[in-house]
Write a protein that holds these residues in place. Structure first.
Motif, mmCIF file in Angstrom:
data_model
loop_
_atom_site.group_PDB
_atom_site.id
_atom_site.type_symbol
_atom_site.label_atom_id
_atom_site.label_comp_id
_atom_site.label_asym_id
_atom_site.label_seq_id
_atom_site.Cartn_x
_atom_site.Cartn_y
_atom_site.Cartn_z
ATOM 1 N N LYS A 54 0.860 -1.254 0.088
ATOM 2 C CA LYS A 54 0.097 0.316 -0.107
ATOM 3 C C LYS A 54 0.953 1.293 -0.051
ATOM 4 O O LYS A 54 1.057 2.018 0.976
ATOM 5 C CB LYS A 54 -0.857 0.100 1.333
ATOM 6 N N THR A 55 1.583 1.530 -1.104
ATOM 7 C CA THR A 55 2.648 2.395 -1.044
ATOM 8 C C THR A 55 2.185 3.588 -2.127
ATOM 9 O O THR A 55 3.017 4.712 -2.244
ATOM 10 C CB THR A 55 4.032 2.059 -1.591
ATOM 11 N N ARG A 56 1.155 3.589 -2.623
ATOM 12 C CA ARG A 56 0.911 4.678 -3.665
ATOM 13 C C ARG A 56 0.869 5.911 -3.122
ATOM 14 O O ARG A 56 1.093 6.893 -3.636
ATOM 15 C CB ARG A 56 -0.659 4.069 -4.340
ATOM 16 N N THR A 57 -0.018 6.087 -2.018
ATOM 17 C CA THR A 57 -0.013 7.341 -1.758
ATOM 18 C C THR A 57 0.762 7.707 -0.037
ATOM 19 O O THR A 57 0.259 8.652 0.636
ATOM 20 C CB THR A 57 -1.685 7.662 -1.195
ATOM 21 N N ILE A 58 1.406 6.769 0.559
ATOM 22 C CA ILE A 58 1.998 6.992 1.852
ATOM 23 C C ILE A 58 3.273 7.795 1.482
ATOM 24 O O ILE A 58 3.797 8.160 0.676
ATOM 25 C CB ILE A 58 2.464 5.673 2.570
ATOM 26 N N PRO A 59 3.876 8.391 2.794
ATOM 27 C CA PRO A 59 5.020 9.173 2.474
ATOM 28 C C PRO A 59 6.085 8.545 1.510
ATOM 29 O O PRO A 59 6.293 7.264 1.799
ATOM 30 C CB PRO A 59 5.484 9.392 3.985
ATOM 31 N N ILE A 60 6.934 9.235 0.940
ATOM 32 C CA ILE A 60 7.585 8.554 -0.152
ATOM 33 C C ILE A 60 8.921 7.857 0.564
ATOM 34 O O ILE A 60 9.320 6.753 0.063
ATOM 35 C CB ILE A 60 8.408 9.660 -0.938
ATOM 36 N N SER A 88 -2.800 1.679 -14.038
ATOM 37 C CA SER A 88 -3.061 1.916 -15.571
ATOM 38 C C SER A 88 -3.365 3.206 -16.085
ATOM 39 O O SER A 88 -3.138 3.743 -17.044
ATOM 40 C CB SER A 88 -3.866 0.958 -16.143
ATOM 41 N N THR A 89 -3.769 4.087 -14.806
ATOM 42 C CA THR A 89 -3.886 5.446 -15.239
ATOM 43 C C THR A 89 -2.893 6.391 -14.414
ATOM 44 O O THR A 89 -3.004 7.499 -14.208
ATOM 45 C CB THR A 89 -5.401 6.000 -14.476
ATOM 46 N N PHE A 90 -1.572 5.853 -14.008
ATOM 47 C CA PHE A 90 -0.309 6.284 -13.510
ATOM 48 C C PHE A 90 -0.845 7.209 -12.343
ATOM 49 O O PHE A 90 -0.026 8.308 -12.390
ATOM 50 C CB PHE A 90 0.083 7.331 -14.772
ATOM 51 N N ASP A 91 -1.630 6.682 -11.443
ATOM 52 C CA ASP A 91 -2.022 7.227 -10.381
ATOM 53 C C ASP A 91 -0.779 7.728 -9.524
ATOM 54 O O ASP A 91 -0.098 6.784 -8.755
ATOM 55 C CB ASP A 91 -3.006 6.514 -9.433
ATOM 56 N N SER A 92 -0.572 9.032 -9.289
ATOM 57 C CA SER A 92 0.437 9.559 -8.630
ATOM 58 C C SER A 92 0.163 11.180 -8.445
ATOM 59 O O SER A 92 -0.537 11.864 -8.937
ATOM 60 C CB SER A 92 1.777 9.369 -9.118
ATOM 61 N N THR A 93 1.077 11.777 -7.684
ATOM 62 C CA THR A 93 1.299 13.304 -7.590
ATOM 63 C C THR A 93 2.406 13.849 -8.099
ATOM 64 O O THR A 93 3.346 12.918 -8.684
ATOM 65 C CB THR A 93 1.307 13.992 -6.200
ATOM 66 N N LYS A 94 2.559 15.016 -8.488
ATOM 67 C CA LYS A 94 3.740 15.648 -9.024
ATOM 68 C C LYS A 94 5.312 15.297 -8.083
ATOM 69 O O LYS A 94 6.279 14.894 -8.671
ATOM 70 C CB LYS A 94 3.793 17.042 -9.167
ATOM 71 N N GLU A 95 4.896 15.023 -6.851
ATOM 72 C CA GLU A 95 6.054 14.589 -6.124
ATOM 73 C C GLU A 95 6.310 13.042 -6.296
ATOM 74 O O GLU A 95 7.656 12.702 -5.978
ATOM 75 C CB GLU A 95 5.842 15.009 -4.596
ATOM 76 N N GLY A 96 5.627 12.425 -6.405
ATOM 77 C CA GLY A 96 5.683 10.840 -6.427
ATOM 78 C C GLY A 96 4.411 10.173 -6.373
ATOM 79 O O GLY A 96 3.429 10.627 -6.631
ATOM 80 N N ASN A 97 4.093 8.724 -6.254
ATOM 81 C CA ASN A 97 5.424 7.919 -5.764
ATOM 82 C C ASN A 97 6.291 7.234 -6.913
ATOM 83 O O ASN A 97 7.194 6.224 -6.556
ATOM 84 C CB ASN A 97 5.131 7.330 -4.668
ATOM 85 N N ILE A 98 5.715 7.123 -8.135
ATOM 86 C CA ILE A 98 6.184 6.319 -9.017
ATOM 87 C C ILE A 98 7.680 6.502 -9.335
ATOM 88 O O ILE A 98 8.446 5.781 -9.192
ATOM 89 C CB ILE A 98 5.419 6.652 -10.439
ATOM 90 N N ASN A 146 -10.289 14.160 -10.610
ATOM 91 C CA ASN A 146 -10.969 14.617 -9.655
ATOM 92 C C ASN A 146 -10.626 13.419 -8.584
ATOM 93 O O ASN A 146 -11.628 13.463 -7.403
ATOM 94 C CB ASN A 146 -12.538 14.750 -9.697
ATOM 95 N N HIS A 147 -9.803 12.789 -8.946
ATOM 96 C CA HIS A 147 -9.488 11.478 -7.562
ATOM 97 C C HIS A 147 -8.926 12.431 -6.694
ATOM 98 O O HIS A 147 -8.314 13.380 -6.426
ATOM 99 C CB HIS A 147 -8.136 10.700 -8.189
ATOM 100 N N PRO A 148 -9.751 11.849 -5.318
ATOM 101 C CA PRO A 148 -9.421 12.493 -4.096
ATOM 102 C C PRO A 148 -7.877 12.366 -3.486
ATOM 103 O O PRO A 148 -7.657 13.277 -2.616
ATOM 104 C CB PRO A 148 -10.425 11.774 -3.232
ATOM 105 N N LEU A 149 -7.225 11.473 -4.015
ATOM 106 C CA LEU A 149 -5.773 11.191 -3.349
ATOM 107 C C LEU A 149 -4.675 11.564 -4.422
ATOM 108 O O LEU A 149 -3.625 12.168 -4.202
ATOM 109 C CB LEU A 149 -5.528 9.972 -3.039
#
Length: 425
Positions: A54-60, A88-98, A146-149
């Motif tokens: 569960k690393t998609r949205t936790i601290p980098i 498959s929609t590359f869910d991430s923010t500008k900072e990460g985590n990908i 509009n994804h909340p995270l």
């Protein structure tokens, strides 16, 4: 075990496990880094292992630490090729985590190049000249903005990944792919010569994966969505590296529960259809935050409907979610909802429930944690990217059957289909 996959959420992990399975591999999926000793895995007929994190949205920093722990376990098991699986929609923010996770894994493997191949045409996700589309719409106009995270506000993935890493990000476009495998290999060498460490790679149809995978088959590390798993098993089969035996899902007559935390348009539509003829219970954000007896109230309602495959959901439209996030705080509300589903699952599996259908990545992670499952086997496909799963170890003195649906996946009647697939009905 030949191939090791590190997934950044639970639904995505089951998604890639499903594609590997239907393409000919025997696959085991683990909830978090296993406590199972690597030596013990050699007794199993498993070609590929998927570790669901569960690393998609936790601290980098935490995401990198968990990902490297998973990598270490897979290497100890003998894996020689690795995939970092994200949405498959590359869910991430500008900072990460990908980007940060990929950088860390590349450094650990001492490799100097990888691809980013998020596409999954079967689910309507394609990349054309570095731009992602969802069912023909630009990513940032598909609802994902509009994804909340992880709101995706740009469909140029070269630019989006470039925000997340200090390394140079290039592109292998559809024209390169149309010329075949050797063209892909030549483009990779050209990018490496010019100092690139990443390449977003176009994919507009499933047939592209055969060309792509043959072009990158000798790279020790790949990143992407589940689509890339459609091409890799053929390569392993040609090399004579696959098992012959198949896992078969056992009989299941346990009570079933449907739990949804996804706020995607697709899932909300599926909920609306299912609850027309089936019992349902909506958990509002206000109740999750303020009601001290919410769990007991829900459990009592479930008990009254336990043989009717009831639905419990916190899913709301984006306007409601946004308002309540502002009122209570995004992280506080998300944690409360996840904790609710975790505790609820833990209580239900101790009772008469052995079948759990989950909608939403964060929800699925919470449910698996609540169930106390470590390993899952991959069964037949219910919908594109969504397989039937079961635990080979009994939980609460009974086998447990699960499906973990990403929010945007599945047909309108997905919940009905999942019940049929999991309960042999």
């Amino acid at each position: 075990m030949k191939l090791g996959i590190i997934g950044d959420d639970f639904t995505g992990s089951s998604d890639i496990a499903n594609n590997l399975k239907k393409s000919g591999m025997q696959v085991s999926m683990y909830a978090g880094v296993p406590t199972l000793l690597p030596e013990e895995t050699k007794k199993e007929l498993t070609d590929a292992a998927v570790i669901a994190l569960k690393t998609r949205t936790i601290p980098i920093k935490d995401a990198i630490k968990e990902s490297l722990e998973a990598l270490s376990w897979l290497r100890d098991c003998g894996c020689e090729q690795f995939i970092f699986k994200y949405c498959s929609t590359f869910d991430s923010t500008k900072e990460g985590n990908i980007g940060p996770i990929t950088d860390a894994i590349m450094e650990a493997l001492n490799t100097d190049f990888t691809i980013a191949c998020p596409s999954f045409p079967d689910a309507g996700r394609t990349v054309y000249f570095g731009h992602m589309f969802v069912n023909g719409k630009p990513l940032n106009e598909s609802g994902m903005e509009n994804h909340p995270l992880t709101p995706m506000t740009d469909h140029n993935l070269v630019r989006w990944l470039d925000y997340q890493t200090k390394n140079k990000v290039g592109l292998i476009n559809t024209q390169d792919i149309s010329k075949g495998t050797e063209s892909v290999k030549e483009k990779i060498e050209s990018l490496k010569t010019n100092g690139y460490k990443y390449a977003i790679i176009d994919t507009i149809k499933n047939e592209d994966f055969d060309i792509i995978c043959n072009g990158v088959k000798d790279l020790p590390f790949l990143t992407g969505g589940s689509g890339i798993a459609l091409g890799l098993p053929k390569i392993y089969k040609d090399r004579g590296l696959l098992s012959v035996s198949n896992f078969q899902i056992p009989e299941n007559n346990s009570n079933a529960i449907i739990l949804s935390g996804s706020c995607s348009v697709t899932t909300i539509n599926q909920i609306d259809i299912y609850k027309k003829n089936n019992p349902s219970f909506y958990i509002s954000p206000d109740e999750v935050i303020n009601s001290e007896d919410l769990i007991e109230k829900v459990l009592s309602w479930i008990k009254d409907n336990e043989t009717l495959s009831p639905l419990v959901y916190s899913s709301s439209d984006t306007k409601v979610v946004s308002e309540k996030q502002k009122q209570y705080g995004q992280e506080i509300l998300a944690n409360k909802i996840e904790n609710f589903f975790e505790v609820l699952s833990k209580r239900l599996v101790k009772d008469n429930f052995g079948t759990f259908i989950s909608a939403g990545g964060e929800t699925s992670g919470a449910i698996i944690k609540g169930l106390g499952i470590q390993e899952l086997k991959i069964g037949k496909e219910i919908s594109h990217g969504v397989p039937a799963l079961w635990s080979p170890d009994s939980i609460g003195n009974k086998p447990v059957f699960v499906t973990l649906k990403s929010g945007n996946f599945g047909q309108d009647d997905f919940f009905k289909r999942a019940l049929k697939a999991l309960t042999n009905s």
